[in-house]
Design a protein around this motif. Structure first.
Motif, PDB file in Angstrom:
ATOM      1  N   ARG A   9       7.806   6.056  -7.651  1.00 14.15           N
ATOM      2  CA  ARG A   9       9.353   5.632  -6.179  1.00 14.15           C
ATOM      3  C   ARG A   9       8.863   5.676  -5.195  1.00 14.15           C
ATOM      4  O   ARG A   9       9.966   5.258  -4.578  1.00 14.15           O
ATOM      5  N   GLN A  10       7.424   4.994  -4.372  1.00 14.15           N
ATOM      6  CA  GLN A  10       6.817   4.876  -3.335  1.00 14.15           C
ATOM      7  C   GLN A  10       6.866   3.611  -3.183  1.00 14.15           C
ATOM      8  O   GLN A  10       7.079   3.024  -2.061  1.00 14.15           O
TER       9      GLN A  10
ATOM     10  N   ILE B 288     -10.123   3.685 -16.215  1.00 13.02           N
ATOM     11  CA  ILE B 288      -9.605   5.030 -14.371  1.00 13.02           C
ATOM     12  C   ILE B 288      -8.688   4.924 -15.001  1.00 13.02           C
ATOM     13  O   ILE B 288      -8.027   5.920 -14.286  1.00 13.02           O
ATOM     14  N   SER B 289      -8.066   3.581 -15.088  1.00 15.31           N
ATOM     15  CA  SER B 289      -6.243   3.290 -15.741  1.00 15.31           C
ATOM     16  C   SER B 289      -5.627   4.546 -16.353  1.00 15.31           C
ATOM     17  O   SER B 289      -4.290   4.913 -16.369  1.00 15.31           O
ATOM     18  N   GLY B 290      -6.435   5.097 -17.281  1.00 11.70           N
ATOM     19  CA  GLY B 290      -5.826   5.845 -18.492  1.00 11.70           C
ATOM     20  C   GLY B 290      -6.182   7.079 -18.245  1.00 11.70           C
ATOM     21  O   GLY B 290      -5.109   7.550 -18.681  1.00 11.70           O
ATOM     22  N   THR B 291      -6.472   7.248 -16.877  1.00 14.75           N
ATOM     23  CA  THR B 291      -6.090   9.235 -16.179  1.00 14.75           C
ATOM     24  C   THR B 291      -4.732   8.775 -16.050  1.00 14.75           C
ATOM     25  O   THR B 291      -4.211  10.305 -15.067  1.00 14.75           O
ATOM     26  N   CYS B 292      -4.206   7.775 -15.721  1.00 12.95           N
ATOM     27  CA  CYS B 292      -2.492   7.992 -15.497  1.00 12.95           C
ATOM     28  C   CYS B 292      -1.205   9.419 -16.584  1.00 12.95           C
ATOM     29  O   CYS B 292      -1.827   9.341 -17.167  1.00 12.95           O
ATOM     30  N   ILE B 293      -0.832  10.061 -15.534  1.00 11.42           N
ATOM     31  CA  ILE B 293      -0.162  10.948 -15.913  1.00 11.42           C
ATOM     32  C   ILE B 293       0.978  10.499 -15.988  1.00 11.42           C
ATOM     33  O   ILE B 293       2.058  11.761 -16.203  1.00 11.42           O
ATOM     34  N   ALA B 294       1.372   9.680 -15.128  1.00 16.07           N
ATOM     35  CA  ALA B 294       2.761   9.229 -15.267  1.00 16.07           C
ATOM     36  C   ALA B 294       3.722   9.853 -14.596  1.00 16.07           C
ATOM     37  O   ALA B 294       5.111  10.125 -14.957  1.00 16.07           O
ATOM     38  N   CYS B 295       3.703  10.365 -13.535  1.00 12.89           N
ATOM     39  CA  CYS B 295       4.716  11.845 -13.161  1.00 12.89           C
ATOM     40  C   CYS B 295       5.388  10.725 -11.949  1.00 12.89           C
ATOM     41  O   CYS B 295       6.593  11.439 -11.584  1.00 12.89           O
ATOM     42  N   GLY B 296       4.811   8.861 -11.884  1.00 19.06           N
ATOM     43  CA  GLY B 296       5.887   8.673 -10.945  1.00 19.06           C
ATOM     44  C   GLY B 296       6.178   8.387  -9.680  1.00 19.06           C
ATOM     45  O   GLY B 296       7.026   7.494  -9.058  1.00 19.06           O
TER      46      GLY B 296
ATOM     47  N   GLY C   1       0.791  -0.735  -0.164  1.00 19.91           N
ATOM     48  CA  GLY C   1      -0.264  -0.187   0.568  1.00 19.91           C
ATOM     49  C   GLY C   1       0.626   1.311   0.096  1.00 19.91           C
ATOM     50  O   GLY C   1       0.262   2.475   0.006  1.00 19.91           O
ATOM     51  N   TYR C   2       1.756   1.054  -0.108  1.00 23.44           N
ATOM     52  CA  TYR C   2       2.707   2.423  -0.025  1.00 23.44           C
ATOM     53  C   TYR C   2       2.709   3.280  -1.312  1.00 23.44           C
ATOM     54  O   TYR C   2       3.068   4.692  -1.423  1.00 23.44           O
ATOM     55  N   CYS C   3       2.378   2.051  -2.597  1.00 22.05           N
ATOM     56  CA  CYS C   3       2.270   3.374  -3.491  1.00 22.05           C
ATOM     57  C   CYS C   3       0.740   4.853  -3.134  1.00 22.05           C
ATOM     58  O   CYS C   3       0.263   4.721  -5.078  1.00 22.05           O
ATOM     59  N   LYS C   4       0.152   4.427  -2.325  1.00 19.94           N
ATOM     60  CA  LYS C   4      -0.974   5.247  -1.820  1.00 19.94           C
ATOM     61  C   LYS C   4      -0.704   6.438  -2.596  1.00 19.94           C
ATOM     62  O   LYS C   4       0.103   7.115  -2.170  1.00 19.94           O
ATOM     63  N   GLY C   5      -1.653   7.249  -2.715  1.00 20.77           N
ATOM     64  CA  GLY C   5      -2.013   8.813  -2.755  1.00 20.77           C
ATOM     65  C   GLY C   5      -1.675   9.297  -4.821  1.00 20.77           C
ATOM     66  O   GLY C   5      -0.760  10.681  -4.384  1.00 20.77           O
ATOM     67  N   CYS C   6      -1.816   8.936  -5.635  1.00 26.55           N
ATOM     68  CA  CYS C   6      -2.063   8.594  -7.075  1.00 26.55           C
ATOM     69  C   CYS C   6      -3.051  10.364  -7.284  1.00 26.55           C
ATOM     70  O   CYS C   6      -3.546  10.818  -6.742  1.00 26.55           O
TER      71      CYS C   6
END
Length: 369
Positions: free
Chosen positions: A350-351, A338-346, A294-299
């Motif tokens: 990183r998390q 919904i996965s298509g809204t990703c802006i690839a900020c990374g 769950g450390y990848c939360k916070g998109c």
């Protein structure tokens, strides 16, 4: 119980340690803390002398429950831990008094005069570790000089090569890391370096966040040549590493403690590379599973990354691409679009404690027909 020496100390600790983050949820909410304390007391009866706790576990009741149990046994026969970081101190610029209040709160809850292992908690990367070292390490040393803590240790989700950098500072007696049959290839260099430097190595998340026992067919290879269940075999896999001192088992029931104890009966220790050679080919296809930490939360776009990565796991486990959409729709009630809204900020990558290619996986999910 099988015991190991903790690093270059004279402490003999149980190969299975009690993780105290899984006390019964209903009992915790109902305030039946004495009942919850039966778990560490039973673990003690079974020879488990290493109890790992922290602030915030179990609705912030874990230290209290653990302290109830600790007050009922010979204190010298149990090694108890706790943890602190900027999150527990609620500031990135803590002073001595802030640090001391948190430590004293843990001591009070645990009903003890000292903590055997006090962790600089949850270092996600070298940058985080460096900030914590600059702000907190001096306070750790002061508390140790006063006898409030016996050993300064750290908890990390870093990869092996970054862990090596921390180990080489010589500032810590031991470390706590996530290690299991899913991610061992990313962490082996770190545990070897710690072992070579006389440090104790304690492992959390040996069941891959529940992913391993939840998919017994995929991980059945761990049980070959044993009479163990998949969960027990996963614990044994970790404990069998010569470099690993304690394997934490988060237990809610006495039966789970019995299962964990059985996992290390007649344990044979082997070097990490020997263990890896045995399992590399058998579990190769599963090495890229998300463990659900769950450390990848916070998109920033609100994508619930852990749920999408859980769905992607189904493809890895079954080899069927269509299982991704089924998991999203039937289990999580989420549309794959919904996965298509990703802006690839990374930010998520990183998390990610496993450094998974999350952005590429989201693109793949969005492209599904």
């Amino acid at each position: 119980m099988y015991y190991k020496q903790y690093g270059n100390t004279d402490m003999k600790v149980s190969a299975i340690g009690l993780g105290t983050m899984r006390y019964d949820e209903e009992d915790i909410k109902a305030g039946r803390l004495e009942k919850c304390a039966e778990i560490p007391l039973y673990a003690f009866e079974k020879g488990i002398n290493y109890w790992d706790t922290a602030p915030f576990y179990c609705d912030d009741k874990s230290e209290i429950v653990t302290g109830i149990a600790l007050s009922q046994v010979d204190r010298k026969k149990v090694y108890v831990t706790s943890k602190t970081n900027f999150s527990t101190l609620e500031t990135e610029t803590p002073d001595r008094d802030v640090f001391r209040r948190r430590l004293e709160l843990s001591l009070d809850r645990l009903k003890t005069d000292y903590i055997d292992f006090y962790h600089m908690w949850c270092m996600l990367n070298l940058e985080s570790w460096e900030k914590h070292m600059e702000a907190l390490y001096g306070f750790f040393e002061e508390a140790k000089s006063e006898g409030l803590i016996r050993n300064i240790v750290f908890s990390s989700h870093m990869q092996g090569n970054d862990i090596e950098n921390v180990v080489e500072t010589g500032k810590f007696k031991g470390m706590l890391i996530g290690y299991n049959a899913l991610n061992y290839q990313f962490r082996q260099s770190g545990i070897r370096k710690a072992y070579e430097n006389g440090m104790g190595v304690v492992v959390m998340n040996p069941l891959g966040g529940g992913l391993i026992p939840q998919n017994p067919e995929a991980f059945f290879y761990l049980t070959e040549g044993t009479d163990l269940t998949v969960a027990q075999a996963a614990l044994r896999f970790v404990a069998s590493h010569r470099e690993i001192t304690v394997t934490l088992a988060g237990c809610t029931t006495k039966e789970q403690i019995d299962d964990a104890v059985k996992a290390v009966e007649g344990l044979v220790e082997e070097p990490a590379e020997t263990v890896a050679e045995r399992y590399n080919k058998k579990g190769k296809a599963l090495n890229n599973l998300c463990t659900g930490c769950g450390y990848c939360k916070g998109c920033p776009k609100g994508i619930e990354i852990p749920k999408f990565m859980d769905a992607y796991n189904q493809k890895i486990l079954t080899g069927k691409e269509e299982e991704i959409a089924k998991r999203l729709e039937n289990h999580w009630d989420i549309e794959k679009e919904i996965s298509g809204t990703c802006i690839a900020c990374g930010k998520c990558e990183r998390q990610c404690t496993q450094h998974l290619p999350i952005i590429e996986r989201l693109k793949e999910i969005h492209a599904l027909s």
